[in-house]
Scaffold this motif. Sequence first.
Motif, mmCIF file in Angstrom:
data_model
loop_
_atom_site.group_PDB
_atom_site.id
_atom_site.type_symbol
_atom_site.label_atom_id
_atom_site.label_comp_id
_atom_site.label_asym_id
_atom_site.label_seq_id
_atom_site.Cartn_x
_atom_site.Cartn_y
_atom_site.Cartn_z
ATOM 1 N N LYS A 103 0.859 -1.182 0.000
ATOM 2 C CA LYS A 103 0.000 0.000 0.000
ATOM 3 C C LYS A 103 0.894 1.231 0.000
ATOM 4 C CE LYS A 103 -3.673 -2.234 2.634
ATOM 5 N NZ LYS A 103 -4.512 -2.162 3.830
ATOM 6 N N PRO A 104 0.348 2.345 -0.471
ATOM 7 C CA PRO A 104 1.169 3.565 -0.468
ATOM 8 C C PRO A 104 1.294 4.140 0.941
ATOM 9 C CG PRO A 104 -1.026 4.046 -1.292
ATOM 10 C CD PRO A 104 -0.955 2.556 -1.090
ATOM 11 N N GLY A 105 2.398 4.800 1.185
ATOM 12 C CA GLY A 105 2.576 5.493 2.456
ATOM 13 C C GLY A 105 2.016 6.896 2.351
ATOM 14 N N THR A 106 1.555 7.416 3.462
ATOM 15 C CA THR A 106 1.036 8.789 3.485
ATOM 16 C C THR A 106 1.095 9.343 4.904
ATOM 17 O OG1 THR A 106 -0.787 10.203 2.759
ATOM 18 C CG2 THR A 106 -1.392 8.150 3.811
ATOM 19 N N ILE A 107 1.108 10.650 5.002
ATOM 20 C CA ILE A 107 0.938 11.324 6.289
ATOM 21 C C ILE A 107 -0.514 11.772 6.310
ATOM 22 C CG2 ILE A 107 1.577 13.297 7.727
ATOM 23 C CD1 ILE A 107 4.385 13.161 6.469
ATOM 24 N N ARG A 108 -1.239 11.335 7.322
ATOM 25 C CA ARG A 108 -2.679 11.542 7.378
ATOM 26 C C ARG A 108 -3.073 12.707 8.286
ATOM 27 N NH1 ARG A 108 -1.001 6.687 6.833
ATOM 28 N NH2 ARG A 108 -1.969 5.250 5.376
ATOM 29 N N VAL A 109 -4.286 13.206 8.072
ATOM 30 C CA VAL A 109 -4.819 14.318 8.858
ATOM 31 C C VAL A 109 -4.835 13.955 10.341
ATOM 32 C CG1 VAL A 109 -6.853 15.751 9.295
ATOM 33 C CG2 VAL A 109 -6.197 15.227 6.955
ATOM 34 N N ASN A 110 -5.197 12.719 10.673
ATOM 35 C CA ASN A 110 -5.243 12.316 12.082
ATOM 36 C C ASN A 110 -3.868 12.384 12.739
ATOM 37 O OD1 ASN A 110 -7.945 11.901 11.742
ATOM 38 N ND2 ASN A 110 -7.887 9.687 11.991
ATOM 39 N N GLN A 111 -2.803 12.090 11.983
ATOM 40 C CA GLN A 111 -1.458 12.207 12.543
ATOM 41 C C GLN A 111 -1.154 13.667 12.879
ATOM 42 O OE1 GLN A 111 0.159 9.771 9.148
ATOM 43 N NE2 GLN A 111 1.733 9.373 10.671
ATOM 44 N N ILE A 112 -1.527 14.569 11.987
ATOM 45 C CA ILE A 112 -1.309 15.997 12.231
ATOM 46 C C ILE A 112 -2.157 16.450 13.422
ATOM 47 C CG2 ILE A 112 -1.478 18.322 11.249
ATOM 48 C CD1 ILE A 112 0.728 16.533 9.989
ATOM 49 N N SER A 113 -3.394 15.993 13.497
ATOM 50 C CA SER A 113 -4.270 16.360 14.619
ATOM 51 C C SER A 113 -3.696 15.873 15.946
ATOM 52 C CB SER A 113 -5.669 15.782 14.420
ATOM 53 O OG SER A 113 -6.254 16.325 13.267
ATOM 54 N N GLU A 114 -3.196 14.622 15.970
ATOM 55 C CA GLU A 114 -2.574 14.094 17.191
ATOM 56 C C GLU A 114 -1.380 14.945 17.597
ATOM 57 O OE1 GLU A 114 -1.406 9.991 16.759
ATOM 58 O OE2 GLU A 114 -3.414 9.360 16.222
#
Length: 173
Positions: A103-114
Amino acid sequence: LKNIRDEKIPNAICLIDKGGMGGLKLASELGLTIVTGQNKVIANSNYIHPDLHYIYPTKTPKDEKVFKKGMTAFYIDKWRAFLRTQIYGSVDEWLEFSSSENKPGTIRVNQISEMISTLSLKPFQSGNKVCIIWGLKYLKEECANRLLKIIEEPPKQTYFFLIAEDEKKIIPT
C-alpha cells in the motif's frame, strides 16, 4: 549549536535531503539538543525524549481499527528500531522497513491532529518541544493546511524541522 545556545533559531526549518543523506539524523540531533539543553552531540543517542516528536508517512495495516485510533503509536516500536539502525535511510526504505503491505505510504490528517494536540500541552521534561516532520512528499493537501496553522502560530518554545526530498515537490501551502 551556537544559535541554539543563544536561542536564535526560527520556529520552523526545512531541510532538503535527497534520500538517505542525513537529513533525519541532522534534524534529530538538533531537536535533541534543543529539548535537552545540552550544547553537544549526544553519543549513541536513540533519539527518544518526551518533548521530541516525529511525524512520518505510514502504510495502513491490516488491523485498520487499531491503527486509526493511534497512528503514530501503532508504528512507534518499528520507528525507534529504524532510528537506531537506519537513521541515514530514505523515506522509501522506512516504508519498506515498517510494513510489507503493498500500500502507499502517506501522512494523514489524524497524525497531524494528534501532533497538534500533543504540542499544545506544556513540555514534559524541558522548556522546549520539537516536532520533526519527515517525508513531506507524502503529506496530503488537507494535512498541509492544518500543519500551516500551527507552524504560523506555534505554541511557545515549539520548533519544527521539516524534511523533504525535493523542494519543488513541497506543497505551496
